[in-house]
Design an enzyme around this catalytic site. Structure first.
Site, PDB file in Angstrom:
ATOM      1  N   ASP A  35       0.846  -1.198   0.000  1.00 18.74           N
ATOM      2  CA  ASP A  35       0.000   0.000   0.000  1.00 18.74           C
ATOM      3  C   ASP A  35       0.881   1.247   0.000  1.00 18.74           C
ATOM      4  O   ASP A  35       1.962   1.243   0.601  1.00 18.74           O
ATOM      5  CB  ASP A  35      -0.907  -0.002   1.257  1.00 18.74           C
ATOM      6  CG  ASP A  35      -2.187   0.786   1.054  1.00 18.74           C
ATOM      7  OD1 ASP A  35      -2.098   2.006   0.822  1.00 18.74           O
ATOM      8  OD2 ASP A  35      -3.267   0.183   1.113  1.00 18.74           O
ATOM      9  N   LEU A  65       6.598  -4.614  -9.093  1.00 16.41           N
ATOM     10  CA  LEU A  65       6.884  -5.232  -7.796  1.00 16.41           C
ATOM     11  C   LEU A  65       7.242  -6.678  -8.081  1.00 16.41           C
ATOM     12  O   LEU A  65       6.558  -7.347  -8.851  1.00 16.41           O
ATOM     13  CB  LEU A  65       5.614  -5.135  -6.948  1.00 16.41           C
ATOM     14  CG  LEU A  65       5.585  -5.727  -5.551  1.00 16.41           C
ATOM     15  CD1 LEU A  65       6.612  -5.059  -4.648  1.00 16.41           C
ATOM     16  CD2 LEU A  65       4.179  -5.535  -4.941  1.00 16.41           C
ATOM     17  N   GLY A 104       1.283  -8.936 -14.794  1.00 15.46           N
ATOM     18  CA  GLY A 104       2.622  -9.434 -15.159  1.00 15.46           C
ATOM     19  C   GLY A 104       3.149 -10.367 -14.084  1.00 15.46           C
ATOM     20  O   GLY A 104       3.741 -11.425 -14.378  1.00 15.46           O
ATOM     21  N   TYR A 147     -11.868   7.364 -12.722  1.00 17.54           N
ATOM     22  CA  TYR A 147     -12.121   6.141 -11.942  1.00 17.54           C
ATOM     23  C   TYR A 147     -12.859   5.108 -12.799  1.00 17.54           C
ATOM     24  O   TYR A 147     -12.399   3.975 -12.949  1.00 17.54           O
ATOM     25  CB  TYR A 147     -12.951   6.512 -10.719  1.00 17.54           C
ATOM     26  CG  TYR A 147     -13.243   5.376  -9.773  1.00 17.54           C
ATOM     27  CD1 TYR A 147     -12.238   4.789  -9.008  1.00 17.54           C
ATOM     28  CD2 TYR A 147     -14.544   4.887  -9.629  1.00 17.54           C
ATOM     29  CE1 TYR A 147     -12.521   3.750  -8.115  1.00 17.54           C
ATOM     30  CE2 TYR A 147     -14.830   3.857  -8.737  1.00 17.54           C
ATOM     31  CZ  TYR A 147     -13.824   3.295  -7.985  1.00 17.54           C
ATOM     32  OH  TYR A 147     -14.102   2.277  -7.103  1.00 17.54           O
ATOM     33  N   LYS A 151     -11.187   1.694 -14.259  1.00 19.50           N
ATOM     34  CA  LYS A 151     -11.657   0.367 -13.848  1.00 19.50           C
ATOM     35  C   LYS A 151     -12.117  -0.440 -15.061  1.00 19.50           C
ATOM     36  O   LYS A 151     -11.948  -1.657 -15.097  1.00 19.50           O
ATOM     37  CB  LYS A 151     -12.803   0.503 -12.838  1.00 19.50           C
ATOM     38  CG  LYS A 151     -12.365   1.041 -11.483  1.00 19.50           C
ATOM     39  CD  LYS A 151     -11.614  -0.011 -10.679  1.00 19.50           C
ATOM     40  CE  LYS A 151     -11.344   0.457  -9.256  1.00 19.50           C
ATOM     41  NZ  LYS A 151     -10.629  -0.540  -8.444  1.00 19.50           N
ATOM     42  N   TYR A 161      -5.261 -10.577 -20.703  1.00 20.07           N
ATOM     43  CA  TYR A 161      -4.220 -11.462 -20.135  1.00 20.07           C
ATOM     44  C   TYR A 161      -4.763 -12.881 -19.986  1.00 20.07           C
ATOM     45  O   TYR A 161      -4.034 -13.865 -20.148  1.00 20.07           O
ATOM     46  CB  TYR A 161      -3.727 -10.943 -18.775  1.00 20.07           C
ATOM     47  CG  TYR A 161      -2.538 -10.018 -18.868  1.00 20.07           C
ATOM     48  CD1 TYR A 161      -2.684  -8.689 -19.273  1.00 20.07           C
ATOM     49  CD2 TYR A 161      -1.254 -10.454 -18.540  1.00 20.07           C
ATOM     50  CE1 TYR A 161      -1.596  -7.829 -19.346  1.00 20.07           C
ATOM     51  CE2 TYR A 161      -0.152  -9.599 -18.612  1.00 20.07           C
ATOM     52  CZ  TYR A 161      -0.336  -8.288 -19.014  1.00 20.07           C
ATOM     53  OH  TYR A 161       0.739  -7.451 -19.098  1.00 20.07           O
TER      54      TYR A 161
HETATM   55  P1  NAD Z   1      -9.704   2.639   0.230  1.00 25.13           P
HETATM   56  O1  NAD Z   1      -9.389   3.956  -0.347  1.00 25.13           O
HETATM   57  O2  NAD Z   1      -9.942   2.544   1.693  1.00 25.13           O
HETATM   58  O3  NAD Z   1      -8.601   1.563  -0.138  1.00 25.13           O
HETATM   59  C1  NAD Z   1      -7.764   1.666  -1.270  1.00 25.13           C
HETATM   60  C2  NAD Z   1      -6.343   1.405  -0.806  1.00 25.13           C
HETATM   61  O4  NAD Z   1      -5.474   1.485  -1.955  1.00 25.13           O
HETATM   62  C3  NAD Z   1      -5.848   2.451   0.200  1.00 25.13           C
HETATM   63  O5  NAD Z   1      -5.212   1.809   1.279  1.00 25.13           O
HETATM   64  C4  NAD Z   1      -4.866   3.290  -0.613  1.00 25.13           C
HETATM   65  O6  NAD Z   1      -3.855   3.859   0.182  1.00 25.13           O
HETATM   66  C5  NAD Z   1      -4.341   2.265  -1.602  1.00 25.13           C
HETATM   67  N1  NAD Z   1      -3.803   2.839  -2.832  1.00 25.13           N
HETATM   68  C6  NAD Z   1      -4.334   3.827  -3.601  1.00 25.13           C
HETATM   69  N2  NAD Z   1      -3.536   4.068  -4.657  1.00 25.13           N
HETATM   70  C7  NAD Z   1      -2.474   3.210  -4.542  1.00 25.13           C
HETATM   71  C8  NAD Z   1      -1.302   2.985  -5.324  1.00 25.13           C
HETATM   72  N3  NAD Z   1      -1.044   3.701  -6.429  1.00 25.13           N
HETATM   73  N4  NAD Z   1      -0.423   2.048  -4.909  1.00 25.13           N
HETATM   74  C9  NAD Z   1      -0.653   1.326  -3.769  1.00 25.13           C
HETATM   75  N5  NAD Z   1      -1.743   1.506  -2.991  1.00 25.13           N
HETATM   76  C10 NAD Z   1      -2.638   2.428  -3.383  1.00 25.13           C
HETATM   77  O7  NAD Z   1     -10.983   2.093  -0.580  1.00 25.13           O
HETATM   78  P2  NAD Z   1     -11.834   0.769  -0.419  1.00 25.13           P
HETATM   79  O8  NAD Z   1     -13.232   1.187  -0.269  1.00 25.13           O
HETATM   80  O9  NAD Z   1     -11.222  -0.138   0.576  1.00 25.13           O
HETATM   81  O10 NAD Z   1     -11.682   0.143  -1.875  1.00 25.13           O
HETATM   82  C11 NAD Z   1     -10.840  -0.949  -2.162  1.00 25.13           C
HETATM   83  C12 NAD Z   1     -11.033  -1.361  -3.615  1.00 25.13           C
HETATM   84  O11 NAD Z   1     -12.392  -1.749  -3.832  1.00 25.13           O
HETATM   85  C13 NAD Z   1     -10.729  -0.239  -4.601  1.00 25.13           C
HETATM   86  O12 NAD Z   1     -10.059  -0.781  -5.722  1.00 25.13           O
HETATM   87  C14 NAD Z   1     -12.095   0.249  -4.995  1.00 25.13           C
HETATM   88  O13 NAD Z   1     -12.096   0.811  -6.288  1.00 25.13           O
HETATM   89  C15 NAD Z   1     -12.928  -1.005  -4.905  1.00 25.13           C
HETATM   90  N6  NAD Z   1     -14.346  -0.685  -4.661  1.00 25.13           N
HETATM   91  C16 NAD Z   1     -14.763  -0.230  -3.436  1.00 25.13           C
HETATM   92  C17 NAD Z   1     -16.098   0.119  -3.271  1.00 25.13           C
HETATM   93  C18 NAD Z   1     -16.627   0.620  -1.949  1.00 25.13           C
HETATM   94  O14 NAD Z   1     -17.806   0.970  -1.858  1.00 25.13           O
HETATM   95  N7  NAD Z   1     -15.847   0.660  -0.885  1.00 25.13           N
HETATM   96  C19 NAD Z   1     -16.997  -0.010  -4.331  1.00 25.13           C
HETATM   97  C20 NAD Z   1     -16.513  -0.455  -5.556  1.00 25.13           C
HETATM   98  C21 NAD Z   1     -15.202  -0.800  -5.712  1.00 25.13           C
END
Ligand code: NAD
Ligand code: UDP
Length: 324
Positions: A35, A65, A104, A147, A151, A161
């Site tokens: 993260d 990574l 990858g 966003y 996605k 892939y």
């Molecule tokens: P969140 O923001 O709490 O978690 C996302 C995490 O990704 C954070 O810890 C952030 O620091 C990390 N992050 C962001 N950019 C990064 C990068 N470039 N490199 C490494 N880490 C990075 O959000 P969440 O609600 O826990 O969402 C998690 C996943 O689920 C996301 O991909 C989100 O798009 C997807 N999602 C969530 C919801 C929801 O309602 N919570 C709905 C649809 C999709």
């Protein structure tokens, strides 16, 4: 007993990721959480740091990574509108370059890889409720596009892939999820309403509040994500994960006031551009293929979430770091 695996969770310190890490650590797996802490903080996973089977890496997933793993859950991406619009170009890079980097790695390690996609791929939907076959109505040049299109592009990369390199991929489309450890300042509707209600501040309804969302409790979604990773190899998805219970935003505000006992008033604010009018998942596929459906009704999940908000010091949380 299920076999133990080496598992990478990108975005593992976030709201959903930290709970997923907990579940995987409890199951005995060797878990690596990567993260960059853009929208989260170490406190979300601090309680896991002394576990032998948990490792925390500060890493930005737009950079390659090199690890050896059996499974990858790709959750790294800011998810709340205020967070993903903070640096939209970076958001798109995180989705696209992050997908390329985890795919990858999966190809090299022959690992299974799951993408946390979103109901936002349906945009402002003309079909209701939304089945996975619906292709969506996304504005490609609007403020949510960084966003939504990121996605969508990630889903494309996952399927290419899979078809061209035989990578074992999984895609889940997550609908609005809430619960403990939501970032109190993420600007999402549930966190805003609870924070405002507890502080006795006005509850900000964007637009008339007639727009709808379907809110799923965190533990239900994380259960669905794990089931999808463990599903049969012929099932890549995408599969919707969400709670079909649909509420107007005004109903959510009223329920939050009732459960907090707050005296906050409701105030209307301008509706953000491209704000979807309604959203509800069709979860027939998840029921059939994963034997999954949500268990926690909104009233119960909201009460638990309110308890969590009462238990933390809001001042300990900060807005996203402008670190780019
Ligand atoms: P969140 O923001 O709490 O978690 C996302 C995490 O990704 C954070 O810890 C952030 O620091 C990390 N992050 C962001 N950019 C990064 C990068 N470039 N490199 C490494 N880490 C990075 O959000 P969440 O609600 O826990 O969402 C998690 C996943 O689920 C996301 O991909 C989100 O798009 C997807 N999602 C969530 C919801 C929801 O309602 N919570 C709905 C649809 C999709
Ligand atoms: N919303 C609101 N008040 C707020 C925050 C959000 O009325 O303080 C509305 C927002 O306009 C949207 C809905 O609540 O219609 C859900 O917003 P959120 O940002 O939680 O998620 P998303 O729009 O991505 O589904």
């Amino acid at each position: 007993m299920a076999s133990l695996k080496r598992i990478l969770v990108t975005g593992g310190a976030g709201f959903l990721g930290s709970h997923l890490c907990e579940r995987l650590v409890e199951a005995g797996h060797d878990v690596i959480c990567a993260d960059n802490f853009f929208t989260s903080q170490k406190s979300n996973v601090a309680h896991l740091l002394d576990r032998d089977n948990f490792e925390l890496l500060r890493h930005d997933i737009t950079q390659p990574l090199w690890l050896e793993v059996d499974e990858i859950y790709n959750l790294a991406c800011p998810a709340a509108p205020g967070h993903y619009q903070f640096n939209p170009i970076k958001t798109l890079k995180t989705s696209v370059m992050g997908a390329i980097n985890v795919l990858g790695m999966a190809k090299r390690c022959r690992a299974k890889v799951l993408q946390a996609s979103t109901s936002e791929v349906y945009g402002d939907p003309e079909v209701h409720p939304q089945p996975e076959s619906y292709r969506g109505a996304v504005n490609p040049i609007g403020p949510r596009a960084c966003y939504d299109e990121g996605k969508r592009a990630a889903e494309t990369l996952f399927m290419d892939y899979h078809r061209h390199n035989g990578v074992n991929v999984r895609i889940v489309r997550i609908f609005n999820t809430y619960g403990p450890r939501m970032h109190p300042f993420d600007g999402r509707v549930v966190s805003n309403f609870i924070r405002q209600a507890l502080a006795g501040e006005p509850i900000t309804i964007f637009g008339s509040g007639a727009q709808t969302r379907s809110f799923c409790y965190r533990d239900d979604v994380v259960e669905g994500i794990i089931r999808m990773m463990d599903a049969a190899d012929d099932f890549s998805g995408p599969v919707n994960l969400g709670n079909p219970g649909e509420f107007t935003i005004r109903q959510l505000a009223e329920l939050t006031i009732e459960l907090t006992g707050s005296r906050s008033e409701l105030v209307e604010r301008p509706l953000p551009v491209d704000d979807p009018e309604r959203r509800r998942p069709d979860i027939t596929l998840a029921r059939g293929r994963l034997g999954w459906e949500p268990r926690v009704p909104l009233r119960e999940g909201l009460a638990t979430t309110i308890d969590w908000f009462r238990s933390v010091r809001i001042a300990d949380f900060r807005a996203p770091t402008p670190n780019y």
